[in-house]
Design a protein around this motif. Sequence first.
Motif, PDB file in Angstrom:
ATOM      1  N   VAL A 157       0.858  -1.188   0.000  1.00 25.08           N
ATOM      2  CA  VAL A 157       0.000   0.000   0.000  1.00 25.08           C
ATOM      3  C   VAL A 157       0.890   1.233   0.000  1.00 25.08           C
ATOM      4  N   VAL A 158       0.609   2.188  -0.877  1.00 28.85           N
ATOM      5  CA  VAL A 158       1.346   3.454  -0.833  1.00 28.85           C
ATOM      6  C   VAL A 158       0.551   4.447  -0.001  1.00 28.85           C
ATOM      7  N   ILE A 159       1.251   5.178   0.850  1.00 31.24           N
ATOM      8  CA  ILE A 159       0.637   6.261   1.609  1.00 31.24           C
ATOM      9  C   ILE A 159       1.448   7.513   1.298  1.00 31.24           C
ATOM     10  N   THR A 160       0.790   8.528   0.786  1.00 31.59           N
ATOM     11  CA  THR A 160       1.499   9.673   0.209  1.00 31.59           C
ATOM     12  C   THR A 160       1.011  10.986   0.798  1.00 31.59           C
ATOM     13  N   LEU A 161       1.955  11.800   1.235  1.00 27.26           N
ATOM     14  CA  LEU A 161       1.619  13.146   1.679  1.00 27.26           C
ATOM     15  C   LEU A 161       1.863  14.098   0.502  1.00 27.26           C
ATOM     16  N   VAL A 183       1.235   5.786  -6.876  1.00 27.62           N
ATOM     17  CA  VAL A 183       1.117   7.118  -6.279  1.00 27.62           C
ATOM     18  C   VAL A 183       0.384   8.063  -7.225  1.00 27.62           C
ATOM     19  N   ARG A 184       0.816   8.094  -8.477  1.00 27.57           N
ATOM     20  CA  ARG A 184       0.200   9.002  -9.450  1.00 27.57           C
ATOM     21  C   ARG A 184      -1.286   8.671  -9.651  1.00 27.57           C
ATOM     22  N   GLU A 215      -3.422   6.972  -7.595  1.00 27.90           N
ATOM     23  CA  GLU A 215      -4.238   7.206  -6.409  1.00 27.90           C
ATOM     24  C   GLU A 215      -4.561   8.687  -6.225  1.00 27.90           C
ATOM     25  N   ILE A 216      -3.565   9.549  -6.438  1.00 27.50           N
ATOM     26  CA  ILE A 216      -3.781  10.983  -6.266  1.00 27.50           C
ATOM     27  C   ILE A 216      -4.745  11.514  -7.324  1.00 27.50           C
ATOM     28  N   ALA A 217      -4.592  11.010  -8.549  1.00 26.82           N
ATOM     29  CA  ALA A 217      -5.507  11.426  -9.620  1.00 26.82           C
ATOM     30  C   ALA A 217      -6.921  10.934  -9.351  1.00 26.82           C
ATOM     31  N   GLU A 218      -7.056   9.673  -8.914  1.00 25.09           N
ATOM     32  CA  GLU A 218      -8.375   9.090  -8.661  1.00 25.09           C
ATOM     33  C   GLU A 218      -9.099   9.783  -7.512  1.00 25.09           C
ATOM     34  N   GLU A 219      -8.384  10.043  -6.428  1.00 25.85           N
ATOM     35  CA  GLU A 219      -9.052  10.457  -5.203  1.00 25.85           C
ATOM     36  C   GLU A 219      -9.240  11.964  -5.071  1.00 25.85           C
ATOM     37  N   VAL A 220      -8.303  12.755  -5.593  1.00 25.72           N
ATOM     38  CA  VAL A 220      -8.450  14.213  -5.440  1.00 25.72           C
ATOM     39  C   VAL A 220      -8.281  14.986  -6.747  1.00 25.72           C
ATOM     40  N   GLY A 221      -8.078  14.283  -7.860  1.00 26.24           N
ATOM     41  CA  GLY A 221      -8.033  14.939  -9.163  1.00 26.24           C
ATOM     42  C   GLY A 221      -6.814  15.799  -9.407  1.00 26.24           C
TER      43      GLY A 221
END
Length: 352
Positions: free
Chosen positions: A201-205, A242-243, A245-251
């Motif tokens: 699982v990636v967790i990204t700030l 990472v790329r 998840e960030i695109a999917e969840e917060v655009g």
Amino acid sequence: MSLYCGTACRRKFFWCYRLLSTYVTKTRYLFELKEDDDACKKAQQTGAFYLFHNLAPLLQKSEHQYLAPQYSLLELERLLGKFGQDSQILEDSVLIGCSEQQEAWFALDLGLNSSSSVNASLQKAEMETALQGSFIKLTKALFELNVKDASLLSTAQALLRWHDTHQFCSRSGQPTKKNVSGSKRVCPSNNIIYYPQVAPVVITLVSDGTRCLLVRQSSFPKGMYSALAGFCDIGESLEETVRREIAEEVGLEVDRLHYSASQHWPFPNSTLMIACHATVKPGQTELQVNLRELEAAAWFSRDEVATVLRRNNPSNQQQSGAVPFWLPPKLAIAHQLIKEWVEKPTCSPLPA
């Protein structure tokens, strides 16, 4: 001559260090126990056992934290007799580590094979009274444990759960057999070996340079915000996860990212949390929150986050209205990731 002596002395020092290295000695010892059933059985004679009941560890309250008691094999055999359990249950124990003095540590669940829920409840209450402790869900107790016990009990629960849910071969349908240490299971009919697995699982700030992005899911405790997290899909690299998840969840689209650290996490099953920092493209910080994944997401300044980090017990203060939100506890890698961003704002990122 003096050069030769200097080289020889350095070599002697190196080999002495290798011979005396506690870490290497302990690692080799654990490897032997995992691979040699007889050696592991011998280690049980002088080892220590942590107890569970239906994957909940036995804990004793001590001031402001929980402690995990240990039991010798002799003490455990006496207890099993008192509880009316066959000592054969010891075969279900799993190796979870060892001390620097090579005392092996094992975990054993006393409740996974109970015949009925009524019997299990009565048995559990009887055990708790005799053991002067309580079987407490790890989700509730994890952040009130010391670092050593938290790590051991997380490992133990993950291994015990894996063995409980992987008792049959996926190819033949036949029962698999656990080795003594619990490091693997083997199907006797076709010799297929199964090893415990973890899900990455990636967790990204995410940061825009001056602010960081914190989010919350509906499953989070009230008021808690954390970093974005998501499972790796098959075929993805960590960077791609990472790329995505960030695109999917917060655009948002990632501009740069770099790795920070990793942590085993026992929930919901057994995962490897891989922590990263990411920055988004300048001028592209407008959030488009995926409400199927998240309940909320917002940008927070470094000062806002630093203020929350300084709180001794932010969850209680948030509930009383003293702070607008709170962060995961110190033991969670999300906390360390956020703290790192606050304290080291000039990290050198790598292109995504």
